[in-house]
Design an enzyme around this catalytic site. Structure first.
Site, PDB file in Angstrom:
ATOM      1  N   GLU A  44       0.871  -1.246  -0.014  1.00 43.10           N
ATOM      2  CA  GLU A  44       0.078   0.107   0.113  1.00 43.10           C
ATOM      3  C   GLU A  44       0.853   1.269  -0.082  1.00 43.10           C
ATOM      4  OE1 GLU A  44      -2.961  -0.479   3.127  1.00 43.10           O
ATOM      5  OE2 GLU A  44      -4.056  -1.723   2.027  1.00 43.10           O
ATOM      6  N   CYS A  53      -1.372  -4.503  -5.669  1.00 42.90           N
ATOM      7  CA  CYS A  53      -2.271  -5.792  -5.253  1.00 42.90           C
ATOM      8  C   CYS A  53      -1.191  -6.867  -5.165  1.00 42.90           C
ATOM      9  CB  CYS A  53      -3.401  -6.258  -5.994  1.00 42.90           C
ATOM     10  SG  CYS A  53      -4.908  -5.175  -5.871  1.00 42.90           S
ATOM     11  N   GLU A  55      -1.597 -10.070  -6.165  1.00 40.25           N
ATOM     12  CA  GLU A  55      -1.576 -10.799  -7.457  1.00 40.25           C
ATOM     13  C   GLU A  55      -0.746 -10.031  -8.377  1.00 40.25           C
ATOM     14  OE1 GLU A  55      -4.012  -9.838  -5.539  1.00 40.25           O
ATOM     15  OE2 GLU A  55      -5.848 -10.885  -6.144  1.00 40.25           O
ATOM     16  N   CYS A  90      -9.242  -8.476  -7.656  1.00 38.53           N
ATOM     17  CA  CYS A  90      -9.933  -7.320  -7.888  1.00 38.53           C
ATOM     18  C   CYS A  90     -10.008  -7.323  -9.617  1.00 38.53           C
ATOM     19  CB  CYS A  90      -9.296  -6.416  -7.373  1.00 38.53           C
ATOM     20  SG  CYS A  90      -7.795  -5.613  -8.406  1.00 38.53           S
TER      21      CYS A  90
HETATM   22  N1  THU Z   1      -5.857  -6.429  -2.402  1.00 41.83           N
HETATM   23  C1  THU Z   1      -5.054  -7.285  -3.090  1.00 41.83           C
HETATM   24  O1  THU Z   1      -3.915  -7.269  -2.726  1.00 41.83           O
HETATM   25  N2  THU Z   1      -5.742  -8.175  -4.081  1.00 41.83           N
HETATM   26  C2  THU Z   1      -6.934  -8.046  -4.459  1.00 41.83           C
HETATM   27  O2  THU Z   1      -7.179  -8.794  -5.500  1.00 41.83           O
HETATM   28  C3  THU Z   1      -7.904  -7.224  -3.816  1.00 41.83           C
HETATM   29  C4  THU Z   1      -7.359  -6.199  -2.682  1.00 41.83           C
HETATM   30  C5  THU Z   1      -5.262  -5.383  -1.623  1.00 41.83           C
HETATM   31  C6  THU Z   1      -5.263  -3.907  -1.824  1.00 41.83           C
HETATM   32  C7  THU Z   1      -5.350  -3.058  -0.539  1.00 41.83           C
HETATM   33  O3  THU Z   1      -4.000  -3.273  -0.119  1.00 41.83           O
HETATM   34  C8  THU Z   1      -6.267  -4.186   0.284  1.00 41.83           C
HETATM   35  O4  THU Z   1      -6.269  -5.474  -0.350  1.00 41.83           O
HETATM   36  C9  THU Z   1      -7.559  -3.616   0.581  1.00 41.83           C
HETATM   37  O5  THU Z   1      -8.123  -3.427  -0.575  1.00 41.83           O
END
Ligand code: THU
Length: 134
Positions: A44, A53, A55, A90
């Site tokens: 983040e 993210c 993935e 996502c």
């Molecule tokens: N997040 C991921 O790492 N992968 C996803 O596919 C969905 C969301 C993370 C992004 C952010 O740091 C946290 O989850 C909350 O959205």
């Protein structure tokens, strides 16, 4: 490499998540056709939109090391790293995976107890692809 082994690697990668803002930790483990595994976690940023993210971290690590043939990705996540429900990728991550995913590419989700499996065709119907850019 069994599905459960790959999930365990994703659980390990989740521990490296940098998520002080959401406190939601995500881990991913990407198995390549040559048997190598690339891990990823969410990273983040104070400027929230700059967050990456788990993935995409895994895919970008693999591609940057010359790997493009992927078989399966395991994704796990939960608040403060507590995995109690499935963590579906996502939309942006689905699009990134679809760039490289072959037809039989599998997405494994884990809720701490059970494993759920999806194809990208299920997760991203009518996705935008290189064919559309031609
Ligand atoms: N997040 C991921 O790492 N992968 C996803 O596919 C969905 C969301 C993370 C992004 C952010 O740091 C946290 O989850 C909350 O959205």
């Amino acid at each position: 490499m069994s599905d459960r082994e790959l999930i365990n690697i994703a659980l390990g990668a989740m521990k490296n998540a940098y998520s002080p803002y959401s406190r939601f930790k995500v881990g991913a483990a990407l198995l390549c056709a040559d048997g190598s595994v690339y891990t990823g976690c969410n990273v983040e940023n104070a400027s929230f939109g700059a967050t990456n993210c788990a993935e995409r971290t895994a895919v970008f690590k693999a591609v940057s090391e010359g790997k493009r043939d992927f078989k399966v990705i395991a994704v796990v996540g939960g608040k403060d790293g507590s995995v109690g429900s499935y963590c579906p990728p996502c939309g942006v991550c689905r699009q990134v995976m679809s760039e490289f995913a072959r037809k039989d590419f599998r997405v494994l989700l884990f809720d701490g107890e059970n494993v759920k499996e999806h194809t990208l065709a299920e997760l991203l119907p009518l996705g935008f692809s290189g064919e559309n850019v031609k």
